[in-house]
Design a protein around this motif. Structure first.
Motif, short mmCIF file in Angstrom:
data_model
loop_
_atom_site.label_atom_id
_atom_site.label_comp_id
_atom_site.label_asym_id
_atom_site.label_seq_id
_atom_site.Cartn_x
_atom_site.Cartn_y
_atom_site.Cartn_z
N THR A 1 0.81 -1.22 0.00
CA THR A 1 0.00 0.00 0.00
C THR A 1 0.84 1.27 0.00
O THR A 1 0.32 2.36 -0.08
CB THR A 1 -0.93 0.04 1.22
OG1 THR A 1 -0.14 0.16 2.41
CG2 THR A 1 -1.79 -1.21 1.30
N TYR A 2 2.17 1.10 0.11
CA TYR A 2 3.07 2.25 0.18
C TYR A 2 3.75 2.50 -1.16
O TYR A 2 4.18 1.58 -1.84
CB TYR A 2 4.17 2.01 1.21
CG TYR A 2 3.74 2.22 2.64
CD1 TYR A 2 3.15 1.18 3.37
CD2 TYR A 2 3.95 3.43 3.27
CE1 TYR A 2 2.77 1.37 4.68
CE2 TYR A 2 3.57 3.63 4.59
CZ TYR A 2 2.98 2.60 5.28
OH TYR A 2 2.60 2.78 6.59
N ALA A 3 3.89 3.77 -1.49
CA ALA A 3 4.81 4.16 -2.54
C ALA A 3 6.22 4.12 -1.95
O ALA A 3 6.39 4.29 -0.73
CB ALA A 3 4.49 5.57 -3.03
N MET A 4 7.19 3.87 -2.79
CA MET A 4 8.56 3.72 -2.30
C MET A 4 9.49 4.67 -3.05
O MET A 4 9.25 5.01 -4.21
CB MET A 4 9.04 2.28 -2.49
CG MET A 4 8.21 1.25 -1.75
SD MET A 4 8.25 1.46 0.04
CE MET A 4 9.98 1.17 0.39
N GLY A 5 10.55 5.04 -2.37
CA GLY A 5 11.49 5.95 -3.00
C GLY A 5 12.91 5.68 -2.58
O GLY A 5 13.16 4.99 -1.59
N TRP A 6 13.83 6.21 -3.36
CA TRP A 6 15.26 6.18 -3.03
C TRP A 6 15.78 7.62 -3.02
O TRP A 6 15.47 8.41 -3.92
CB TRP A 6 16.05 5.37 -4.05
CG TRP A 6 15.86 3.89 -3.93
CD1 TRP A 6 14.99 3.11 -4.62
CD2 TRP A 6 16.59 3.00 -3.06
NE1 TRP A 6 15.11 1.80 -4.24
CE2 TRP A 6 16.10 1.70 -3.28
CE3 TRP A 6 17.61 3.17 -2.12
CZ2 TRP A 6 16.58 0.57 -2.61
CZ3 TRP A 6 18.09 2.06 -1.46
CH2 TRP A 6 17.58 0.79 -1.70
N PHE A 7 16.54 7.89 -1.99
CA PHE A 7 17.19 9.19 -1.86
C PHE A 7 18.68 8.96 -1.63
O PHE A 7 19.10 7.84 -1.30
CB PHE A 7 16.62 9.96 -0.67
CG PHE A 7 15.24 10.50 -0.92
CD1 PHE A 7 14.14 9.67 -0.87
CD2 PHE A 7 15.04 11.84 -1.20
CE1 PHE A 7 12.86 10.15 -1.12
CE2 PHE A 7 13.77 12.35 -1.44
CZ PHE A 7 12.68 11.49 -1.39
N ARG A 8 19.46 9.99 -1.80
CA ARG A 8 20.88 9.89 -1.50
C ARG A 8 21.35 11.18 -0.83
O ARG A 8 20.74 12.23 -0.98
CB ARG A 8 21.70 9.62 -2.76
CG ARG A 8 21.61 10.70 -3.83
CD ARG A 8 22.26 10.23 -5.11
NE ARG A 8 22.10 11.22 -6.18
CZ ARG A 8 22.36 10.96 -7.47
NH1 ARG A 8 22.80 9.76 -7.84
NH2 ARG A 8 22.19 11.91 -8.37
N GLN A 9 22.41 11.02 -0.09
CA GLN A 9 22.93 12.17 0.64
C GLN A 9 24.44 12.09 0.73
O GLN A 9 25.01 11.04 1.03
CB GLN A 9 22.32 12.22 2.04
CG GLN A 9 22.62 13.51 2.79
CD GLN A 9 21.76 13.65 4.03
OE1 GLN A 9 21.22 12.68 4.56
NE2 GLN A 9 21.60 14.88 4.51
N VAL A 10 25.05 13.20 0.48
CA VAL A 10 26.49 13.37 0.63
C VAL A 10 26.71 14.22 1.87
O VAL A 10 25.94 15.16 2.13
CB VAL A 10 27.10 14.03 -0.62
CG1 VAL A 10 28.58 14.30 -0.40
CG2 VAL A 10 26.87 13.18 -1.85
N SER A 11 27.73 13.91 2.61
CA SER A 11 28.01 14.63 3.84
C SER A 11 28.05 16.14 3.60
O SER A 11 28.73 16.61 2.67
CB SER A 11 29.35 14.16 4.41
OG SER A 11 29.65 14.86 5.60
N GLY A 12 27.29 16.86 4.40
CA GLY A 12 27.28 18.32 4.28
C GLY A 12 26.24 18.84 3.31
O GLY A 12 26.10 20.06 3.17
N LYS A 13 25.54 17.94 2.62
CA LYS A 13 24.53 18.38 1.66
C LYS A 13 23.16 17.82 2.04
O LYS A 13 23.05 16.89 2.83
CB LYS A 13 24.91 17.92 0.25
CG LYS A 13 26.17 18.58 -0.28
CD LYS A 13 26.38 18.26 -1.75
CE LYS A 13 27.60 18.99 -2.29
NZ LYS A 13 27.80 18.71 -3.74
N GLU A 14 22.13 18.39 1.44
CA GLU A 14 20.78 17.94 1.72
C GLU A 14 20.51 16.59 1.06
O GLU A 14 21.14 16.23 0.06
CB GLU A 14 19.77 18.97 1.22
CG GLU A 14 19.79 20.27 1.98
CD GLU A 14 18.69 21.22 1.54
OE1 GLU A 14 18.54 22.28 2.18
OE2 GLU A 14 17.98 20.90 0.57
N ARG A 15 19.55 15.89 1.63
CA ARG A 15 19.13 14.63 1.05
C ARG A 15 18.48 14.90 -0.31
O ARG A 15 17.62 15.77 -0.43
CB ARG A 15 18.17 13.91 1.99
CG ARG A 15 17.93 12.46 1.67
CD ARG A 15 17.32 11.74 2.85
NE ARG A 15 18.22 11.69 4.00
CZ ARG A 15 17.97 10.95 5.08
NH1 ARG A 15 16.86 10.23 5.16
NH2 ARG A 15 18.82 10.95 6.09
#
Length: 127
Positions: free
Chosen positions: A31-45
């Motif tokens: 029932t959930y939509a799914m996503g992928w995010f990434r983050q580099v140190s010092g920056k926003e997701r």
């Protein structure tokens, strides 16, 4: 509640492929939509990709279109991010996330749309 555990990260050379996996607990995964995010140190997701609960619609950030593919298997409570032709700039900590609904703005889904997050997996691409 949904608990998410990512796997598949690692150190690879530029140009190769890597597949990230996200295993979800709970009976409501489909029932959930799914996503992928990434983050580099010092920056926003940063948004990478998302997929609706049925898998019928996908979203990608421009920089990964044609190289990354998000797929889900509701029978196995998993979502994958297939990453091809990796580049050093793809180096980041990658997070899986689940959302009741997706709100895309110009094809981008903000992290505030997602209620549940995994702990992430590191992807490092060497040149």
């Amino acid at each position: 509640q949904v608990q998410l555990v990512e796997s598949g990260g690692g150190l690879v050379q530029a140009g190769v492929s890597l597949r990230l996996s996200c295993a979800a607990s709970g009976r409501t995964f489909s029932t959930y939509a799914m996503g992928w995010f990434r983050q580099v140190s010092g920056k926003e997701r940063e948004f990478v990709a998302a997929i609706t609960w049925s898998g019928g619609t996908t979203y990608y950030t421009d920089s990964v279109k044609g190289r990354f593919t998000i797929v889900r298997d509701n029978a196995k409570n998993t979502v994958h991010l297939q990453m091809n032709s990796l580049k050093p700039e793809n180096t980041a900590f990658y997070y899986c996330a689940a959302a009741r609904t997706l709100t895309a703005v110009n094809g981008i889904v903000p992290p505030t749309s997602f209620e549940h997050w995994g702990r992430g997996t590191q992807v490092t691409v060497s040149s």
